[in-house]
Design a protein around this motif. Structure first.
Motif, mmCIF file in Angstrom:
data_model
loop_
_atom_site.group_PDB
_atom_site.id
_atom_site.type_symbol
_atom_site.label_atom_id
_atom_site.label_comp_id
_atom_site.label_asym_id
_atom_site.label_seq_id
_atom_site.Cartn_x
_atom_site.Cartn_y
_atom_site.Cartn_z
ATOM 1 N N ALA A 205 0.831 -1.206 0.000
ATOM 2 C CA ALA A 205 0.000 0.000 0.000
ATOM 3 C C ALA A 205 0.863 1.253 0.000
ATOM 4 N N ALA A 206 1.896 1.262 0.832
ATOM 5 C CA ALA A 206 2.765 2.437 0.935
ATOM 6 C C ALA A 206 3.510 2.702 -0.364
ATOM 7 N N ARG A 207 3.866 1.640 -1.099
ATOM 8 C CA ARG A 207 4.627 1.802 -2.343
ATOM 9 C C ARG A 207 3.856 2.599 -3.383
ATOM 10 N N GLN A 208 2.533 2.558 -3.317
ATOM 11 C CA GLN A 208 1.732 3.263 -4.312
ATOM 12 C C GLN A 208 1.778 4.779 -4.145
ATOM 13 N N TRP A 209 2.162 5.255 -2.967
ATOM 14 C CA TRP A 209 2.066 6.685 -2.663
ATOM 15 C C TRP A 209 3.375 7.449 -2.811
ATOM 16 N N THR A 210 4.493 6.763 -2.964
ATOM 17 C CA THR A 210 5.766 7.483 -2.945
ATOM 18 C C THR A 210 6.839 6.738 -3.715
ATOM 19 N N ASN A 211 7.875 7.482 -4.103
ATOM 20 C CA ASN A 211 9.079 6.898 -4.706
ATOM 21 C C ASN A 211 10.283 7.020 -3.784
ATOM 22 N N ARG A 212 10.077 7.527 -2.580
ATOM 23 C CA ARG A 212 11.176 7.722 -1.633
ATOM 24 C C ARG A 212 11.127 6.635 -0.571
ATOM 25 N N LEU A 213 12.294 6.050 -0.289
ATOM 26 C CA LEU A 213 12.360 4.891 0.604
ATOM 27 C C LEU A 213 11.902 5.224 2.011
ATOM 28 N N TRP A 214 12.401 6.338 2.567
ATOM 29 C CA TRP A 214 12.063 6.624 3.958
ATOM 30 C C TRP A 214 10.574 6.931 4.119
ATOM 31 N N VAL A 215 9.995 7.575 3.105
ATOM 32 C CA VAL A 215 8.554 7.846 3.146
ATOM 33 C C VAL A 215 7.775 6.538 3.074
ATOM 34 N N MET A 216 8.233 5.631 2.235
ATOM 35 C CA MET A 216 7.561 4.338 2.114
ATOM 36 C C MET A 216 7.617 3.561 3.425
ATOM 37 N N VAL A 217 8.768 3.565 4.080
ATOM 38 C CA VAL A 217 8.913 2.842 5.354
ATOM 39 C C VAL A 217 7.982 3.430 6.412
ATOM 40 N N PHE A 254 -6.506 -1.201 2.886
ATOM 41 C CA PHE A 254 -5.560 -0.119 2.626
ATOM 42 C C PHE A 254 -4.881 -0.307 1.264
ATOM 43 N N VAL A 255 -4.556 -1.561 0.927
ATOM 44 C CA VAL A 255 -3.935 -1.842 -0.370
ATOM 45 C C VAL A 255 -4.895 -1.490 -1.501
ATOM 46 N N LEU A 256 -6.158 -1.894 -1.360
ATOM 47 C CA LEU A 256 -7.155 -1.624 -2.390
ATOM 48 C C LEU A 256 -7.346 -0.129 -2.601
ATOM 49 N N VAL A 257 -7.469 0.618 -1.507
ATOM 50 C CA VAL A 257 -7.635 2.075 -1.597
ATOM 51 C C VAL A 257 -6.410 2.705 -2.266
ATOM 52 N N SER A 258 -5.230 2.233 -1.899
ATOM 53 C CA SER A 258 -3.998 2.777 -2.471
ATOM 54 C C SER A 258 -3.901 2.491 -3.959
ATOM 55 N N PHE A 259 -4.262 1.273 -4.354
ATOM 56 C CA PHE A 259 -4.215 0.909 -5.768
ATOM 57 C C PHE A 259 -5.162 1.759 -6.605
ATOM 58 N N ILE A 260 -6.254 2.211 -6.018
ATOM 59 C CA ILE A 260 -7.247 2.971 -6.771
ATOM 60 C C ILE A 260 -6.980 4.472 -6.718
ATOM 61 N N PHE A 261 -6.653 5.000 -5.514
ATOM 62 C CA PHE A 261 -6.673 6.452 -5.322
ATOM 63 C C PHE A 261 -5.305 7.117 -5.195
ATOM 64 N N SER A 262 -4.205 6.381 -5.197
ATOM 65 C CA SER A 262 -2.911 7.054 -5.086
ATOM 66 C C SER A 262 -2.680 7.924 -6.326
ATOM 67 N N PRO A 263 -2.135 9.138 -6.153
ATOM 68 C CA PRO A 263 -2.041 10.097 -7.271
ATOM 69 C C PRO A 263 -1.177 9.625 -8.438
ATOM 70 N N GLU A 264 -0.053 8.967 -8.148
ATOM 71 C CA GLU A 264 0.875 8.608 -9.224
ATOM 72 C C GLU A 264 0.541 7.273 -9.871
ATOM 73 N N ARG A 265 0.252 6.244 -9.046
ATOM 74 C CA ARG A 265 0.067 4.892 -9.574
ATOM 75 C C ARG A 265 -1.371 4.404 -9.494
ATOM 76 N N GLY A 266 -2.249 5.167 -8.882
ATOM 77 C CA GLY A 266 -3.621 4.736 -8.697
ATOM 78 C C GLY A 266 -4.361 4.543 -10.007
ATOM 79 N N ILE A 267 -5.208 3.533 -10.051
ATOM 80 C CA ILE A 267 -5.965 3.225 -11.269
ATOM 81 C C ILE A 267 -6.845 4.404 -11.678
#
Length: 358
Positions: A205-217, A254-267
């Motif tokens: 879920a976190a991977r969908q929202w960012t490209n930065r490692l520390w933000v993802m963690v 959380f994964v489902l919401v991230s896959f759909i609504f994340s700004p960069e990778r969301g469906i």
């Protein structure tokens, strides 16, 4: 206390799961959790009690052995990692189930409830278990803080990490050991079958929202902690719901919401961007055709019949309306003409397109 324990477990699994996801070792969590089952059974056979620390040590040793077997098969044979993971998972889980069946047939009342490690039972968490989770969480944070640069390099460029003089085997063993430890600690709460989802879902879920490692963690830890809190609350408010599966379902939400609504990778936003790109391309095609027609006349504002555009792809009534709204063209009944602004913009786009093609 149970809520605190599941929150800490979720946060720890989220942090460490980020490294498993980025290293493309998603199946590793599933293999390790199943590999820990024989250790649980053997620890019970040796101690003849369900001592949580003895079972934890047994599961940890068994999980580490399974991990080393996987790595050994990949490095010493021609087997792919997914094949090695599948073999170890099946072998260890089969041995574990065989041992549990044997234990259930023994005249020992202490074996009751040992099968809860298959699907977890958060209600059995004690204060000492929560403290152990907290200690492991703090140690994990310290390890990540101390070896952050090295682990970051290992994730994205192992060869370069090695050329800098870092011991990549030690770093690999370090992060793998903590992943195994997090999985083993979660077996009592989530269980062998579902523990992999607890490790991977917050990180995915976190991977969908960012490209930065520390933000993802950080995001993975937050998603994991909220999964534990909400899952425990939902389970406690409804009779007959096991805490572990509910926690996993919340994490999956959380994964489902991230896959759909994340700004960069969301469906959803991908489809919006595709629609906007198609719309812009359609406008560009129509404007280009108008530009080529207007080029043949000294006066760019000279009216032309709309039916002329019927011979060209990209034209539609809505397209003309959009161009008119942008004040790039003027529509007068069945006639159109370009504005100076529209002509200049079309010329700029046309020249850029020509340069790109060259």
């Amino acid at each position: 206390m149970i809520t605190l324990g599941t929150a800490i477990l979720g946060a720890v699994c989220g942090m460490l799961g980020s490294f498993a996801v980025l290293r493309k070792q998603s199946l590793l969590g599933d293999a390790i959790s199943h590999a820990a089952l024989p250790g649980i059974a053997i620890a019970f056979l040796i101690t003849e009690t369900k001592n949580s620390y003895a079972i934890l040590i047994g599961a940890l040793i068994s999980g580490l052995i399974g991990t080393f077997w996987i790595r050994g098969m990949v490095s010493k044979t021609h087997l792919k990692s997914d094949t090695a993971l599948g073999l170890v998972l099946s072998l260890f889980f089969g041995v574990g189930m065989l041992l549990l069946t044997y234990i259930q047939k023994q005249p020992n009342a202490n074996q009751a409830g040992l099968d809860k490690y298959l699907f977890g039972q958060a209600a059995t968490l004690l204060v000492s278990d929560v403290w152990l989770l907290a200690i492991v969480g703090v140690i994990s944070l310290l390890v990540l803080a101390i070896f952050w640069k090295e682990l970051k390099l290992l994730l994205f460029d192992p060869d370069y990490t090695k050329t800098l003089g870092f011991n990549i085997k030690f770093l690999d063993l370090l992060i793998t050991t903590f992943i195994v430890l997090a999985i083993v600690l979660g077996l009592q709460t989530v269980g062998v079958v579902l523990m992999s989802a607890m490790l991977l879902a917050p990180a995915a879920a976190a991977r969908q929202w960012t490209n930065r490692l520390w933000v993802m963690v950080v995001l993975a830890a937050i998603f994991g902690a909220f999964s534990g809190v909400f899952g425990t609350a939902i389970s406690a408010s409804t009779n007959g719901l096991s805490t572990g599966p509910v926690i996993v379902l919340v994490a999956s939400f959380f994964v489902l919401v991230s896959f759909i609504f994340s700004p960069e990778r969301g469906i959803l936003f991908k489809q919006i961007r595709k629609y906007k790109n198609r719309k812009a391309l359609k406008l560009f095609k129509t404007l280009s055709v108008m530009y080529e027609i207007a080029q043949t006349h000294n006066d760019v504002s000279r009216p032309h019949a709309i039916k002329i555009l019927n011979n060209f792809l990209g034209y539609s009534v809505n397209t003309l309306k959009e161009l008119e709204d942008q004040e790039l063209i003027k529509i007068d009944g069945q006639m159109w003409s370009m504005t100076t602004e529209g002509y200049n913009k079309a010329a700029q786009l046309f020249n850029q397109n020509m340069e790109t093609n060259e």
